[in-house]
Design a protein around this motif. Structure first.
Motif, PDB file in Angstrom:
ATOM      1  N   LYS A   1       0.859  -1.190   0.000  1.00  0.00           N
ATOM      2  CA  LYS A   1       0.000   0.000   0.000  1.00  0.00           C
ATOM      3  C   LYS A   1       0.892   1.237   0.000  1.00  0.00           C
ATOM      4  O   LYS A   1       1.981   1.229   0.571  1.00  0.00           O
ATOM      5  N   PRO A   2       0.459   2.298  -0.647  1.00  0.00           N
ATOM      6  CA  PRO A   2       1.320   3.489  -0.783  1.00  0.00           C
ATOM      7  C   PRO A   2       1.738   4.119   0.546  1.00  0.00           C
ATOM      8  O   PRO A   2       2.788   4.752   0.626  1.00  0.00           O
ATOM      9  N   ASP A   3       0.956   3.944   1.593  1.00  0.00           N
ATOM     10  CA  ASP A   3       1.316   4.557   2.869  1.00  0.00           C
ATOM     11  C   ASP A   3       2.234   3.681   3.722  1.00  0.00           C
ATOM     12  O   ASP A   3       2.649   4.068   4.810  1.00  0.00           O
ATOM     13  N   PHE A   4       2.639   2.517   3.226  1.00  0.00           N
ATOM     14  CA  PHE A   4       3.599   1.675   3.933  1.00  0.00           C
ATOM     15  C   PHE A   4       4.952   2.369   3.861  1.00  0.00           C
ATOM     16  O   PHE A   4       5.363   2.822   2.787  1.00  0.00           O
ATOM     17  N   PRO A   5       5.695   2.482   4.965  1.00  0.00           N
ATOM     18  CA  PRO A   5       6.912   3.298   4.961  1.00  0.00           C
ATOM     19  C   PRO A   5       8.080   2.739   4.152  1.00  0.00           C
ATOM     20  O   PRO A   5       8.911   3.506   3.683  1.00  0.00           O
ATOM     21  N   ALA A   6       8.166   1.443   3.957  1.00  0.00           N
ATOM     22  CA  ALA A   6       9.308   0.884   3.212  1.00  0.00           C
ATOM     23  C   ALA A   6       9.125   1.160   1.725  1.00  0.00           C
ATOM     24  O   ALA A   6       8.030   1.083   1.189  1.00  0.00           O
ATOM     25  N   LYS A   7      10.218   1.475   1.051  1.00  0.00           N
ATOM     26  CA  LYS A   7      10.171   1.761  -0.382  1.00  0.00           C
ATOM     27  C   LYS A   7      11.003   0.776  -1.190  1.00  0.00           C
ATOM     28  O   LYS A   7      10.936   0.781  -2.406  1.00  0.00           O
TER      29      LYS A   7
ATOM     30  N   THR B   1      10.389  -0.764   9.008  1.00  0.00           N
ATOM     31  CA  THR B   1       8.984  -0.608   9.347  1.00  0.00           C
ATOM     32  C   THR B   1       8.929   0.021  10.727  1.00  0.00           C
ATOM     33  O   THR B   1       9.869  -0.054  11.499  1.00  0.00           O
ATOM     34  N   PRO B   2       7.815   0.647  11.013  1.00  0.00           N
ATOM     35  CA  PRO B   2       7.706   1.277  12.347  1.00  0.00           C
ATOM     36  C   PRO B   2       7.828   0.207  13.444  1.00  0.00           C
ATOM     37  O   PRO B   2       7.389  -0.921  13.262  1.00  0.00           O
TER      38      PRO B   2
END
Length: 153
Positions: A133-139, A147-148
């Motif tokens: 999902k676009p709001d997941f912090p990993a790119k 990850t948090p």
């Protein structure tokens, strides 16, 4: 459009010109050719088979029928082709699932891809991608995957 036509012409020329051991007739095909797609209509292999079938029909002058035989991860359609007469009139639109994955993941797929099929040509190459999902912090999936930290309740 021109590139696609050239690619399909090369596919057809390669398939027809390739040595075909055991082939008795030089006037193949004499009748309808059937391409079995072991996945549902609308899936990628079905779309490729329909496009290829249309061009083969035009080039060979015989009907080319596409039949979808979905189920059991492609094994149902693959079994049908494996047990068909080895006359070149029943073809399989195989994938990595039918030709590799099923051999190792299914206890008895009902066919042996290495013994029951002979490749004619690779029609496509696809890429698999991992998405979030676009709001997941990993790119990326590299060392920077973060990850948090879990929050305590």
């Amino acid at each position: 459009m021109r590139l696609r036509s050239m690619v399909l012409a090369c596919i057809w020329a390669t398939a027809v010109a390739a040595p075909q051991p055991g082939r008795a007739d030089d006037d193949y095909p004499k009748r309808q050719i059937k391409i079995i797609v072991p996945f549902p209509g609308g899936a990628g292999p079905a779309n490729v088979a329909r496009l290829l079938g249309r061009h083969l029909q035009d080039a060979l002058g015989q009907p080319v029928v596409i039949e979808n035989r979905a189920g059991a991860l492609g094994s149902i359609g693959a079994q049908e082709v494996a047990h068909a007469a080895p006359d070149g009139y029943t073809l399989l639109m195989g994938t990595n699932t039918t030709n590799a994955s099923n051999m190792t993941t299914l206890k008895n797929p009902g066919y042996d891809a290495a013994k029951d099929f002979a490749p004619i040509i690779r029609t496509t190459t696809t890429a698999m991608v991992l998405l979030v999902k676009p709001d997941f912090p990993a790119k990326t999936c590299g060392n920077s995957w973060t990850t948090p930290a879990p929050t305590s309740s």
